[in-house]
Design a protein around this motif. Structure first.
Motif, PDB file in Angstrom:
ATOM      1  N   CYS A  69     -19.147  20.993 -43.933  1.00 10.25           N
ATOM      2  CA  CYS A  69     -18.572  20.711 -42.611  1.00 10.25           C
ATOM      3  C   CYS A  69     -17.861  19.361 -42.603  1.00 10.25           C
ATOM      4  CB  CYS A  69     -19.669  20.747 -41.557  1.00 10.25           C
ATOM      5  SG  CYS A  69     -20.349  22.397 -41.262  1.00 10.25           S
ATOM      6  N   PHE A  70     -18.452  18.387 -43.267  1.00  8.11           N
ATOM      7  CA  PHE A  70     -17.843  17.064 -43.330  1.00  8.11           C
ATOM      8  C   PHE A  70     -16.507  17.119 -44.061  1.00  8.11           C
ATOM      9  CE2 PHE A  70     -17.220  13.121 -45.737  1.00  8.11           C
ATOM     10  CZ  PHE A  70     -17.154  12.194 -44.698  1.00  8.11           C
ATOM     11  N   VAL A  71     -16.466  17.845 -45.187  1.00  9.20           N
ATOM     12  CA  VAL A  71     -15.226  17.948 -45.962  1.00  9.20           C
ATOM     13  C   VAL A  71     -14.136  18.657 -45.155  1.00  9.20           C
ATOM     14  CG1 VAL A  71     -14.180  19.016 -47.997  1.00  9.20           C
ATOM     15  CG2 VAL A  71     -16.406  17.876 -48.183  1.00  9.20           C
ATOM     16  N   ILE A  72     -14.489  19.745 -44.471  1.00  9.63           N
ATOM     17  CA  ILE A  72     -13.507  20.486 -43.657  1.00  9.63           C
ATOM     18  C   ILE A  72     -12.967  19.610 -42.545  1.00  9.63           C
ATOM     19  CG2 ILE A  72     -13.249  22.416 -42.061  1.00  9.63           C
ATOM     20  CD1 ILE A  72     -15.249  23.958 -43.788  1.00  9.63           C
ATOM     21  N   ARG A  73     -13.819  18.867 -41.922  1.00  8.34           N
ATOM     22  CA  ARG A  73     -13.379  18.007 -40.814  1.00  8.34           C
ATOM     23  C   ARG A  73     -12.434  16.927 -41.314  1.00  8.34           C
ATOM     24  NH1 ARG A  73     -17.369  14.653 -36.688  1.00  8.34           N
ATOM     25  NH2 ARG A  73     -15.697  13.824 -35.352  1.00  8.34           N
ATOM     26  N   ARG A  74     -12.760  16.390 -42.481  1.00  8.29           N
ATOM     27  CA  ARG A  74     -11.872  15.354 -43.037  1.00  8.29           C
ATOM     28  C   ARG A  74     -10.491  15.920 -43.353  1.00  8.29           C
ATOM     29  NH1 ARG A  74     -12.195  10.122 -42.932  1.00  8.29           N
ATOM     30  NH2 ARG A  74     -11.364   9.967 -45.066  1.00  8.29           N
ATOM     31  N   LYS A  75     -10.460  17.137 -43.878  1.00  8.56           N
ATOM     32  CA  LYS A  75      -9.181  17.748 -44.189  1.00  8.56           C
ATOM     33  C   LYS A  75      -8.355  18.006 -42.935  1.00  8.56           C
ATOM     34  CE  LYS A  75     -10.400  19.953 -48.575  1.00  8.56           C
ATOM     35  NZ  LYS A  75     -10.520  21.238 -49.314  1.00  8.56           N
ATOM     36  N   ARG A  76      -9.034  18.366 -41.845  1.00 14.73           N
ATOM     37  CA  ARG A  76      -8.311  18.612 -40.587  1.00 14.73           C
ATOM     38  C   ARG A  76      -7.801  17.315 -39.978  1.00 14.73           C
ATOM     39  NH1 ARG A  76     -12.130  23.144 -37.551  1.00 14.73           N
ATOM     40  NH2 ARG A  76     -11.610  24.889 -38.949  1.00 14.73           N
ATOM     41  N   GLN A  77      -8.557  16.257 -40.152  1.00 13.51           N
ATOM     42  CA  GLN A  77      -8.168  14.984 -39.543  1.00 13.51           C
ATOM     43  C   GLN A  77      -7.026  14.316 -40.290  1.00 13.51           C
ATOM     44  OE1 GLN A  77     -11.822  12.792 -39.514  1.00 13.51           O
ATOM     45  NE2 GLN A  77     -12.447  13.579 -37.499  1.00 13.51           N
ATOM     46  N   LEU A  78      -6.850  14.562 -41.581  1.00 10.72           N
ATOM     47  CA  LEU A  78      -5.841  13.893 -42.389  1.00 10.72           C
ATOM     48  C   LEU A  78      -4.407  14.218 -41.949  1.00 10.72           C
ATOM     49  CD1 LEU A  78      -5.428  12.010 -44.765  1.00 10.72           C
ATOM     50  CD2 LEU A  78      -5.459  13.996 -46.288  1.00 10.72           C
ATOM     51  N   PRO A  79      -4.003  15.504 -41.731  1.00  9.28           N
ATOM     52  CA  PRO A  79      -2.620  15.780 -41.243  1.00  9.28           C
ATOM     53  C   PRO A  79      -2.345  15.148 -39.885  1.00  9.28           C
ATOM     54  CG  PRO A  79      -3.619  17.756 -42.159  1.00  9.28           C
ATOM     55  CD  PRO A  79      -4.710  16.745 -42.047  1.00  9.28           C
ATOM     56  N   GLN A  80      -3.347  15.164 -38.994  1.00 10.76           N
ATOM     57  CA  GLN A  80      -3.153  14.570 -37.671  1.00 10.76           C
ATOM     58  C   GLN A  80      -2.878  13.083 -37.777  1.00 10.76           C
ATOM     59  OE1 GLN A  80      -6.592  15.596 -35.380  1.00 10.76           O
ATOM     60  NE2 GLN A  80      -6.144  17.796 -35.362  1.00 10.76           N
ATOM     61  N   LYS A  81      -3.606  12.447 -38.698  1.00  8.31           N
ATOM     62  CA  LYS A  81      -3.419  11.010 -38.867  1.00  8.31           C
ATOM     63  C   LYS A  81      -2.029  10.711 -39.431  1.00  8.31           C
ATOM     64  CE  LYS A  81      -5.462   6.966 -41.034  1.00  8.31           C
ATOM     65  NZ  LYS A  81      -6.534   6.460 -41.910  1.00  8.31           N
ATOM     66  N   GLN A  82      -1.589  11.529 -40.410  1.00  8.77           N
ATOM     67  CA  GLN A  82      -0.258  11.324 -40.988  1.00  8.77           C
ATOM     68  C   GLN A  82       0.828  11.532 -39.954  1.00  8.77           C
ATOM     69  OE1 GLN A  82      -0.262  14.051 -44.251  1.00  8.77           O
ATOM     70  NE2 GLN A  82      -1.327  12.621 -45.654  1.00  8.77           N
ATOM     71  N   SER A  83       0.667  12.528 -39.080  1.00 11.74           N
ATOM     72  CA  SER A  83       1.659  12.797 -38.024  1.00 11.74           C
ATOM     73  C   SER A  83       1.768  11.626 -37.068  1.00 11.74           C
ATOM     74  CB  SER A  83       1.280  14.079 -37.287  1.00 11.74           C
ATOM     75  OG  SER A  83       2.171  14.326 -36.232  1.00 11.74           O
TER      76      SER A  83
END
Length: 329
Positions: free
Chosen positions: A266-280
């Motif tokens: 769950c932690f890994v999935i959440r990090r992956k979802r948060q990374l594109p949002q941060k880049q945007s």
């Protein structure tokens, strides 16, 4: 099974040397004469030689005299008591009684191990068998041999046995859990009050050995019916308990590992979802910053143009007014 039963019964009354239990308790007495305190009787030297520092000595009264030992370990099974009385004074020992009790009541209220018989004087050194459970050992004397009244002079007392629940030559073995209240004889470990019949057929067992005399109930086996039969394989109760414990441990370990793995995924999935949002968000911020200077220049130029227009308009009107006024003059 019959051979084992006979062998246990044959050695029932055989008692081997156990601990001297006097280090595990305290001594008191009815009175004290000079330095002859009660504790002297449970300390070395092991001798009949008298001194006020080595032997106990009660006072010269007309009342019954007593010496008492109390166990600090609770109940003990006493096999023998050895007494070293003051040398050359056996007449003061005449008529004594020795008790094992569960209370400190005086006169003693318990099991009478020994009573000095008449006629004659007792030996100043003697070993008395008791084979009894108790909390106290009491030496009691009411006999007046002279005008001083009953007097007790013990130079050394050894109380031999084992504390409740233990047996063996050094009291190192634990009594069987199938003995009632886990009491057993120190000499051979056989049950004192009988045995646990929970798994014995017809609830019958040998009260001295604990062996189930009529066999075992269903799915039980062994002399004490302490083994559990699973698919014709004999397993001790302790072994079954151990296997169950291992199974529970493995199961709980698997559950815990599963929880940890789930949390990690769950932690890994959440990090992956948060990374594109941060880049945007970062790209949007950079774009905004890059457009700000041009916007500032546009605003500045617009302000300058407006100022010049206002000035020009204001300047033309004032000039026309001055020119008109001059002509009229």
């Amino acid at each position: 099974m019959l051979l084992l039963l006979l062998s246990h019964t044959a050695v029932l009354l055989i008692v081997v040397a156990q601990h001297n239990l006097t280090p595990f308790g305290t001594a008191t007495q009815s009175s004290t004469y000079r330095g002859g305190i009660a504790q002297n009787a449970i300390k070395p030297p092991v001798s009949n030689m008298f001194s006020y520092g080595n032997c106990s000595h009660t006072g010269k009264t007309k009342t019954p005299a007593w010496w008492m030992f109390q166990f600090s370990i609770g109940i003990a099974y006493i096999t023998d008591i050895t007494i070293y009385y003051r040398e050359s004074w056996s007449k003061r020992m005449d008529g004594f009684k020795l008790y094992v009790t569960n209370t400190s009541a005086i006169p003693p209220d318990g099991y009478l191990c020994y009573e000095d018989p008449d006629p004659g004087l007792p030996n100043i050194t003697q070993t008395i068998p008791c084979n009894k459970l108790g909390r106290y050992v009491i030496y009691y004397d009411t006999t007046e041999e002279d005008s001083d009244g009953p007097i007790i002079e013990l130079c050394y007392v050894a109380i031999i046995g084992c504390r409740k629940g233990f047996w063996g030559s050094n009291c190192e073995k634990v009594c069987s859990e199938y003995c009632t209240e886990r009491h057993c004889y120190p000499g051979n470990g056989s049950c004192i009050f009988g045995c646990n019949t929970d798994y014995c057929l017809n609830n019958n067992c040998n009260k001295f050995t604990g062996i189930c005399t009529d066999g075992c109930k269903e799915r039980r086996t062994g002399d004490f019916c302490n083994k559990f039969s699973i698919n014709t394989a004999e397993t001790d109760d302790d072994e079954v308990t151990t296997r169950i414990g291992i199974f529970i441990g493995i199961f709980m370990g698997g559950v815990l590992l599963g929880i940890l793995m789930t949390v990690f995924v769950c932690f890994v999935i959440r990090r992956k979802r948060q990374l594109p949002q941060k880049q945007s968000k970062d790209n949007a911020l950079k774009k905004t910053q890059s457009q700000d200077p041009q916007h500032y220049d546009d605003v500045r130029m617009e302000s300058v143009s407006t100022y010049q227009d206002l000035r020009m308009e204001t300047g033309a009107n004032e000039y026309d007014q001055i020119s008109t006024a001059y002509e009229n003059h």
